[in-house]
Motif scaffolding. Structure first.
Motif, PDB file in Angstrom:
ATOM      1  N   ASP A  14       0.832  -1.201   0.000  1.00 15.06           N
ATOM      2  CA  ASP A  14       0.000   0.000   0.000  1.00 15.06           C
ATOM      3  C   ASP A  14       0.871   1.256   0.000  1.00 15.06           C
ATOM      4  N   PRO A  15       0.259   2.414  -0.262  1.00 14.17           N
ATOM      5  CA  PRO A  15       1.015   3.665  -0.338  1.00 14.17           C
ATOM      6  C   PRO A  15       1.784   4.012   0.939  1.00 14.17           C
ATOM      7  N   ASP A  16       1.265   3.630   2.104  1.00 13.92           N
ATOM      8  CA  ASP A  16       1.976   3.926   3.353  1.00 13.92           C
ATOM      9  C   ASP A  16       3.317   3.204   3.415  1.00 13.92           C
ATOM     10  N   GLU A  17       3.379   2.000   2.904  1.00 13.51           N
ATOM     11  CA  GLU A  17       4.646   1.269   2.868  1.00 13.51           C
ATOM     12  C   GLU A  17       5.635   1.960   1.921  1.00 13.51           C
ATOM     13  N   ILE A  18       5.132   2.467   0.810  1.00 11.32           N
ATOM     14  CA  ILE A  18       5.993   3.202  -0.133  1.00 11.32           C
ATOM     15  C   ILE A  18       6.476   4.491   0.522  1.00 11.32           C
ATOM     16  N   ARG A  19       5.579   5.182   1.219  1.00 10.11           N
ATOM     17  CA  ARG A  19       5.934   6.427   1.914  1.00 10.11           C
ATOM     18  C   ARG A  19       7.036   6.158   2.946  1.00 10.11           C
ATOM     19  N   ASN A  20       6.908   5.088   3.727  1.00 11.91           N
ATOM     20  CA  ASN A  20       7.925   4.735   4.715  1.00 11.91           C
ATOM     21  C   ASN A  20       9.259   4.421   4.059  1.00 11.91           C
ATOM     22  N   LEU A  21       9.237   3.687   2.953  1.00  9.31           N
ATOM     23  CA  LEU A  21      10.471   3.360   2.227  1.00  9.31           C
ATOM     24  C   LEU A  21      11.137   4.634   1.727  1.00  9.31           C
ATOM     25  N   LYS A  22      10.334   5.543   1.189  1.00  7.24           N
ATOM     26  CA  LYS A  22      10.875   6.799   0.659  1.00  7.24           C
ATOM     27  C   LYS A  22      11.523   7.621   1.771  1.00  7.24           C
ATOM     28  N   GLU A  23      10.901   7.657   2.952  1.00  6.46           N
ATOM     29  CA  GLU A  23      11.424   8.440   4.070  1.00  6.46           C
ATOM     30  C   GLU A  23      12.748   7.896   4.587  1.00  6.46           C
ATOM     31  N   LYS A  24      12.945   6.577   4.561  1.00  4.29           N
ATOM     32  CA  LYS A  24      14.172   6.019   5.131  1.00  4.29           C
ATOM     33  C   LYS A  24      15.231   5.660   4.082  1.00  4.29           C
ATOM     34  N   THR A  25      14.965   5.972   2.816  1.00  2.00           N
ATOM     35  CA  THR A  25      15.912   5.672   1.741  1.00  2.00           C
ATOM     36  C   THR A  25      16.678   6.922   1.354  1.00  2.00           C
ATOM     37  N   LYS A  26      17.987   6.809   1.293  1.00  2.00           N
ATOM     38  CA  LYS A  26      18.804   7.908   0.780  1.00  2.00           C
ATOM     39  C   LYS A  26      18.905   7.726  -0.721  1.00  2.00           C
ATOM     40  N   GLY A  27      18.743   8.794  -1.457  1.00  2.00           N
ATOM     41  CA  GLY A  27      18.804   8.699  -2.906  1.00  2.00           C
ATOM     42  C   GLY A  27      17.420   8.599  -3.511  1.00  2.00           C
ATOM     43  N   ASN A  28      17.377   8.208  -4.767  1.00  2.97           N
ATOM     44  CA  ASN A  28      16.131   8.181  -5.525  1.00  2.97           C
ATOM     45  C   ASN A  28      15.541   6.789  -5.614  1.00  2.97           C
ATOM     46  N   LEU A  29      14.223   6.742  -5.684  1.00  2.00           N
ATOM     47  CA  LEU A  29      13.508   5.517  -6.028  1.00  2.00           C
ATOM     48  C   LEU A  29      13.108   5.662  -7.487  1.00  2.00           C
ATOM     49  N   LEU A  30      13.366   4.657  -8.282  1.00  2.00           N
ATOM     50  CA  LEU A  30      13.158   4.729  -9.724  1.00  2.00           C
ATOM     51  C   LEU A  30      12.113   3.708 -10.154  1.00  2.00           C
ATOM     52  N   VAL A  31      11.173   4.153 -10.974  1.00  2.00           N
ATOM     53  CA  VAL A  31      10.156   3.270 -11.543  1.00  2.00           C
ATOM     54  C   VAL A  31      10.354   3.254 -13.050  1.00  2.00           C
ATOM     55  N   ILE A  32      10.468   2.069 -13.608  1.00  2.00           N
ATOM     56  CA  ILE A  32      10.611   1.941 -15.060  1.00  2.00           C
ATOM     57  C   ILE A  32       9.449   1.103 -15.583  1.00  2.00           C
ATOM     58  N   GLY A  33       8.631   1.716 -16.432  1.00  2.00           N
ATOM     59  CA  GLY A  33       7.631   0.970 -17.183  1.00  2.00           C
ATOM     60  C   GLY A  33       6.413   0.470 -16.446  1.00  2.00           C
ATOM     61  N   SER A  34       5.964   1.151 -15.405  1.00  2.00           N
ATOM     62  CA  SER A  34       4.743   0.741 -14.727  1.00  2.00           C
ATOM     63  C   SER A  34       3.816   1.946 -14.611  1.00  2.00           C
ATOM     64  N   LEU A  35       2.972   2.113 -15.597  1.00  2.00           N
ATOM     65  CA  LEU A  35       2.062   3.253 -15.627  1.00  2.00           C
ATOM     66  C   LEU A  35       1.129   3.256 -14.416  1.00  2.00           C
ATOM     67  N   SER A  36       0.659   2.095 -14.007  1.00  2.00           N
ATOM     68  CA  SER A  36      -0.234   2.008 -12.842  1.00  2.00           C
ATOM     69  C   SER A  36       0.473   2.475 -11.572  1.00  2.00           C
ATOM     70  N   LEU A  37       1.729   2.070 -11.388  1.00  2.00           N
ATOM     71  CA  LEU A  37       2.477   2.483 -10.204  1.00  2.00           C
ATOM     72  C   LEU A  37       2.777   3.975 -10.249  1.00  2.00           C
ATOM     73  N   VAL A  38       3.137   4.498 -11.409  1.00  2.00           N
ATOM     74  CA  VAL A  38       3.397   5.934 -11.536  1.00  2.00           C
ATOM     75  C   VAL A  38       2.136   6.724 -11.203  1.00  2.00           C
ATOM     76  N   HIS A  39       0.992   6.295 -11.686  1.00  2.00           N
ATOM     77  CA  HIS A  39      -0.272   6.972 -11.350  1.00  2.00           C
ATOM     78  C   HIS A  39      -0.504   6.959  -9.843  1.00  2.00           C
ATOM     79  N   LEU A  40      -0.286   5.805  -9.205  1.00  2.00           N
ATOM     80  CA  LEU A  40      -0.471   5.698  -7.756  1.00  2.00           C
ATOM     81  C   LEU A  40       0.462   6.658  -7.029  1.00  2.00           C
ATOM     82  N   LEU A  41       1.737   6.696  -7.423  1.00  2.00           N
ATOM     83  CA  LEU A  41       2.705   7.575  -6.767  1.00  2.00           C
ATOM     84  C   LEU A  41       2.317   9.044  -6.926  1.00  2.00           C
TER      85      LEU A  41
END
Length: 93
Positions: A14-41
């Protein structure tokens, strides 16, 4: 081969898990080729930047990248390549 058997790979449910990952990750998170995931983000305000590589190709039909999204974008840079591909880099406001 099951990609989840790779070291360090998991499923974020779920989005909360992505939010937590983003907060504790240094650097960028990269999405390649997932239109559904990009829309969610974008819908969840989890994307800071969108980079689009535009290929000189026409198709009759398909999914629209930004259809019905309420995000606001600012073009930050653009770069053309000899192949005809153009990179468009947008800041998400």
């Amino acid at each position: 081969r099951n990609p989840l058997s790779w070291n360090g790979v998991g499923v974020l449910a779920d989005p909360d898990e992505i939010r937590n990952l983003k907060e504790k990750t240094k650097g960028n998170l990269l999405v390649i080729g997932s239109l559904s995931l990009v829309h969610l983000l974008l819908e969840e305000k989890l994307a800071d930047e969108v980079r689009i590589f535009l290929y000189p190709l026409l198709v009759k039909e398909g999914r629209k990248l930004f259809e019905s999204l309420e995000s606001d974008f600012e073009l930050v840079s653009q770069q053309s390549f000899q192949s005809g591909v153009v990179e468009l880099r947008y800041k998400v406001k």
